[in-house]
Design a protein around this motif. Structure first.
Motif, PDB file in Angstrom:
ATOM      1  N   ARG A  82      32.070  58.331 -17.276  1.00  0.00           N
ATOM      2  CA  ARG A  82      31.674  59.692 -16.845  1.00  0.00           C
ATOM      3  C   ARG A  82      31.045  59.135 -15.256  1.00  0.00           C
ATOM      4  O   ARG A  82      31.396  60.204 -14.549  1.00  0.00           O
ATOM      5  N   THR A  83      30.605  58.044 -15.211  1.00  0.00           N
ATOM      6  CA  THR A  83      30.193  57.898 -13.714  1.00  0.00           C
ATOM      7  C   THR A  83      31.605  57.566 -12.778  1.00  0.00           C
ATOM      8  O   THR A  83      31.428  58.338 -11.624  1.00  0.00           O
ATOM      9  N   GLU A 123      23.081  56.733 -13.314  1.00  0.00           N
ATOM     10  CA  GLU A 123      23.751  57.016 -14.486  1.00  0.00           C
ATOM     11  C   GLU A 123      23.436  57.896 -15.589  1.00  0.00           C
ATOM     12  O   GLU A 123      23.531  57.453 -16.752  1.00  0.00           O
ATOM     13  N   LEU A 178      10.675  47.130   0.373  1.00  0.00           N
ATOM     14  CA  LEU A 178      11.884  47.834  -0.227  1.00  0.00           C
ATOM     15  C   LEU A 178      12.980  46.716  -0.185  1.00  0.00           C
ATOM     16  O   LEU A 178      14.030  47.051  -0.471  1.00  0.00           O
ATOM     17  N   ILE A 230      22.903  58.465  -9.701  1.00  0.00           N
ATOM     18  CA  ILE A 230      22.888  57.097  -8.933  1.00  0.00           C
ATOM     19  C   ILE A 230      22.663  56.044 -10.093  1.00  0.00           C
ATOM     20  O   ILE A 230      23.312  55.016 -10.420  1.00  0.00           O
ATOM     21  N   ARG A 234      15.122  48.721  -6.829  1.00  0.00           N
ATOM     22  CA  ARG A 234      14.817  49.983  -5.919  1.00  0.00           C
ATOM     23  C   ARG A 234      14.706  51.057  -7.006  1.00  0.00           C
ATOM     24  O   ARG A 234      13.978  52.071  -6.481  1.00  0.00           O
ATOM     25  N   ARG A 235      15.100  51.069  -8.091  1.00  0.00           N
ATOM     26  CA  ARG A 235      15.140  52.183  -9.110  1.00  0.00           C
ATOM     27  C   ARG A 235      13.572  52.451  -9.630  1.00  0.00           C
ATOM     28  O   ARG A 235      13.375  53.363  -9.936  1.00  0.00           O
ATOM     29  N   SER A 260      19.554  46.675  -6.005  1.00  0.00           N
ATOM     30  CA  SER A 260      19.696  48.221  -6.517  1.00  0.00           C
ATOM     31  C   SER A 260      18.705  48.595  -7.898  1.00  0.00           C
ATOM     32  O   SER A 260      18.176  49.753  -7.740  1.00  0.00           O
ATOM     33  N   PHE A 261      18.845  47.304  -8.778  1.00  0.00           N
ATOM     34  CA  PHE A 261      18.071  47.844  -9.816  1.00  0.00           C
ATOM     35  C   PHE A 261      16.409  47.902  -9.562  1.00  0.00           C
ATOM     36  O   PHE A 261      15.739  48.513 -10.283  1.00  0.00           O
ATOM     37  N   GLU A 266      14.441  45.631   2.343  1.00  0.00           N
ATOM     38  CA  GLU A 266      15.065  45.798   3.529  1.00  0.00           C
ATOM     39  C   GLU A 266      15.448  44.509   4.390  1.00  0.00           C
ATOM     40  O   GLU A 266      16.555  44.015   4.813  1.00  0.00           O
ATOM     41  N   TYR A 302      18.567  53.481  -0.967  1.00  0.00           N
ATOM     42  CA  TYR A 302      17.250  53.432  -1.344  1.00  0.00           C
ATOM     43  C   TYR A 302      16.937  54.119  -2.767  1.00  0.00           C
ATOM     44  O   TYR A 302      16.035  53.817  -3.283  1.00  0.00           O
ATOM     45  N   LEU A 303      17.992  54.829  -3.313  1.00  0.00           N
ATOM     46  CA  LEU A 303      17.591  55.454  -4.469  1.00  0.00           C
ATOM     47  C   LEU A 303      18.235  54.456  -5.719  1.00  0.00           C
ATOM     48  O   LEU A 303      18.018  54.505  -6.885  1.00  0.00           O
ATOM     49  N   GLY A 304      18.587  53.163  -5.137  1.00  0.00           N
ATOM     50  CA  GLY A 304      18.956  52.223  -6.305  1.00  0.00           C
ATOM     51  C   GLY A 304      20.492  52.237  -6.651  1.00  0.00           C
ATOM     52  O   GLY A 304      20.944  51.922  -7.768  1.00  0.00           O
ATOM     53  N   ALA A 305      21.413  52.816  -5.578  1.00  0.00           N
ATOM     54  CA  ALA A 305      22.832  52.898  -6.193  1.00  0.00           C
ATOM     55  C   ALA A 305      23.277  51.339  -5.817  1.00  0.00           C
ATOM     56  O   ALA A 305      23.099  50.649  -5.068  1.00  0.00           O
ATOM     57  N   THR A 306      24.305  51.105  -6.680  1.00  0.00           N
ATOM     58  CA  THR A 306      24.990  49.674  -6.583  1.00  0.00           C
ATOM     59  C   THR A 306      25.863  49.940  -5.521  1.00  0.00           C
ATOM     60  O   THR A 306      26.280  51.003  -5.071  1.00  0.00           O
ATOM     61  N   VAL A 315      21.485  48.108   3.885  1.00  0.00           N
ATOM     62  CA  VAL A 315      19.853  48.576   3.939  1.00  0.00           C
ATOM     63  C   VAL A 315      19.143  47.863   2.837  1.00  0.00           C
ATOM     64  O   VAL A 315      19.920  47.812   1.832  1.00  0.00           O
ATOM     65  N   HIS A 334      21.147  39.681  -4.326  1.00  0.00           N
ATOM     66  CA  HIS A 334      21.526  40.985  -3.708  1.00  0.00           C
ATOM     67  C   HIS A 334      21.928  42.042  -4.745  1.00  0.00           C
ATOM     68  O   HIS A 334      21.632  43.051  -4.702  1.00  0.00           O
ATOM     69  N   PHE A 344      28.919  51.873  -6.382  1.00  0.00           N
ATOM     70  CA  PHE A 344      28.716  53.285  -6.494  1.00  0.00           C
ATOM     71  C   PHE A 344      28.651  53.944  -5.270  1.00  0.00           C
ATOM     72  O   PHE A 344      29.193  55.204  -5.074  1.00  0.00           O
ATOM     73  N   ALA A 378      19.867  61.645  -7.213  1.00  0.00           N
ATOM     74  CA  ALA A 378      19.177  60.380  -7.667  1.00  0.00           C
ATOM     75  C   ALA A 378      19.364  60.054  -8.952  1.00  0.00           C
ATOM     76  O   ALA A 378      19.435  58.910  -9.312  1.00  0.00           O
TER      77      ALA A 378
END
Lengths: 311, 249
Positions: free
Chosen positions: A4-5, B129, B70, B127, B99-100, B96-97, B72, A220-224, A311, B92, A227, B124
């Motif tokens: 689905r993603t 899933e 964060l 992202i 930052r969630r 992403s995990f 960065e 920033y929202l945690g996307a790989t 980022v 790296h 993604f 959000a």
């Protein structure tokens, strides 16, 4: 990655094209313009090359043999060749790489052709015997006109060979023309491709830069990385695909029209100039165009998105 | 949840108990691309559920601190722990995990202007899933919480400044982060909206989320009487519970 993603990301790629319709349009227009120019140039060059190659195929070498009827030249007993003995050389000649076709012309065939050409239909009336007796020969066509002098040297090394008729000038001119076309077209195609790559990449990069906020937000929202990057890749590939199809359809129609126009209006020209069919031109043009259009769309998106992903 | 994931979660919980939800231990950092020191030997600890203001003049190191939190940028020296993650050892792939676990709110809102309020908040969730049926449940809930229950169909660009910041807060909160990091959240708002947004942040904090607000706004800092960490030329000049904004020379 869930199905689905993946489906969401593909949808986002398509949605991005519409959301940023002006950048998408600019990218498609740039890719189309570049590939149209490239395709047009390739079609012209490919036809030039084909015409030169056809001309090369017509270049032949004629070989005559020492025989007992020839009183003008000196020859040894060993060199004397009968028509049947000369025929036996055919397989040796055919085995040469530069030879594409070998025709043995008997003395009777030679007289028939010569007499018809010079004396008309009733040529036999004034001649009781064949005046070209002993003038059996080979007509050898070349697959590579550059190798003509090597073939001539080899033919002269055969003791039974008396004379080889060939045109050095034709071979050199055709070979030079072929080489010139090859170099010039390679140069221009390379420049066109380089300009295309640059323009397409810049347009796609510009479109992606305009959405740096969106990419940054994703991070920033945690996307790989996958993604964040995938919708842009879908977008780049789809833009590349559309940008490739448009010029190909244009060139297809234009080429067909131009071909039928030339054949209809300049019948004389088309009799001795063999133009390539649209299928022959597209055999090369289609894969290269898709590779360039979609490849640049893909690579351009990946590299541009990567910049904003830091980022 | 697999056993491995369970172990990781327990380890993170243990770090949070030992070091707090945010911990900087003798951290020195430089401005990106330069060798100028932005933060010099800074140590601080923020516990789970706290509401903290980070204040200071321009160039005091506030932005560098946010970038460090964060991940960065990485510090030249010292250790940083955020939400149980040891940032210096974070690969790296795992950023992403990590930052969630943090919700971020920016001064300039950073909404996707062409999309609806619903899409901005749902973005959000997609992202990370989240299944669609959960998104459909969570988004209206969070919009109601930030005071925008009937606005989910509105385009983000049509909203007023205060409303846009509420959408940004909803987007930051919808994934239920343990920390909410707000960088000058009222910088673009009038006094009325400023008060409302700060009240909202306070309510969010009362529900258990750790809130860290970086601000220049002395009025709200002085009014709210929360913990105030003041930075001055890259060092902590004061760290006071129920403190005020102190002007430094």
């Amino acid at each position: 990655m869930k199905i689905r993603t993946l489906s969401y990301l593909i949808k986002q790629g398509f949605a991005n094209i519409f959301r940023n319709r002006w950048y998408s349009l600019a990218s498609v227009a740039t890719i189309s313009a570049c590939l149209f120019l490239f395709g047009l140039f390739y079609a012209v060059v490919a036809n030039f090359q084909s015409i030169v190659m056809k001309a090369e195929e017509g270049v032949s070498v004629t070989v005559f043999f020492h025989n007992e009827y020839d009183k003008c030249e000196e020859h040894t007993e060993e060199q004397l060749t009968t028509q049947d003995q000369a025929k036996e050389l055919q397989s040796r000649i055919e085995a040469r790489n530069e030879v594409s076709e070998v025709n043995f012309i008997t003395e009777d065939e030679a007289w028939e052709v010569f007499a018809k050409e010079y004396y008309g239909e009733n040529y036999a009336d004034g001649f009781l015997d064949n005046p070209l007796v002993g003038e059996y020969s080979y007509e050898i066509f070349l697959s590579d006109v550059d190798a003509q002098s090597a073939l001539v040297d080899w033919l002269y090394s055969i003791p039974q060979v008396r004379k080889v008729n060939y045109s050095e000038l034709t071979a050199t001119t055709l070979s030079g023309a072929n080489l010139l076309i090859a170099y010039v077209s390679m140069g221009i195609i390379a420049v066109l491709l380089a300009v295309s790559v640059f323009l397409i990449h810049s347009t796609i990069a510009m479109g992606i830069s305009a959405r740096s906020v969106e990419i940054m937000l994703m991070k920033y929202l945690g996307a790989t990385d996958f993604f964040a990057r995938f919708p842009f890749v879908v977008e780049g590939v789809v833009i590349g695909l559309i940008g490739t199809i448009i010029p190909l359809v244009g060139i297809y129609s234009l080429y067909n029209y131009a071909l039928s126009y030339v054949v209809e209006r300049f019948t004389m020209l088309s009799n001795f100039l063999n133009f390539l069919t649209v299928e022959e031109v597209f055999h090369f043009l289609v894969p290269v165009s898709f590779l360039v259009g979609m490849g640049i769309g893909f690579l351009g998106s990946i590299s541009s998105a990567r910049k904003h992903l830091r980022v | 949840m697999t056993k491995r994931e369970q172990r990781r979660l327990e380890k993170r919980q243990q770090i949070i108990e030992e070091k707090g939800i945010i911990c900087l231990d003798n951290v020195t950092a430089q401005y990106p691309g330069t060798d100028t020191t932005a933060l010099d030997q800074v140590s601080l600890r923020i516990n789970k559920g706290e509401f903290v203001f980070i204040v200071g003049n321009s160039g005091s190191g506030k932005s560098t601190l946010i970038k460090l939190l964060l991940k960065e940028i990485t510090p030249v020296e010292g250790d940083i722990y955020v939400g149980g993650y040891e940032l210096n050892r974070l690969s790296h792939r795992k950023i992403s995990f990590f930052r969630r676990t943090i919700g971020v709110v920016f001064q300039e809102f950073r909404l996707l202007k062409e999309r609806t309020v619903y899409d901005n908040v749902a973005f959000a969730q997609r992202i990370i899933e989240t299944p669609v049926y959960e998104i459909k449940r969570n988004v209206p809930e969070i919009l109601a919480m930030v005071g925008l229950p009937g606005k989910y169909k509105a385009s983000a660009k049509d909203l007023a400044g205060g409303e846009q910041q509420r959408v940004a807060i909803a987007r930051a909160l919808v994934n239920k982060p343990s920390i909410l990091l707000a960088d000058e959240p009222t910088g673009n708002l009038d006094p009325q909206n400023t008060r409302e947004i700060m009240k909202l942040l306070e309510e969010i904090n009362e529900l258990g989320t750790t809130v860290v607000v970086v601000t220049h706004n002395n009025q709200i800092v002085d009014e709210m009487r929360k913990r105030v960490i003041q930075l001055n030329f890259g060092s902590i000049s004061s760290d006071e519970e129920g403190g005020y904004y102190t002007y430094e020379d």
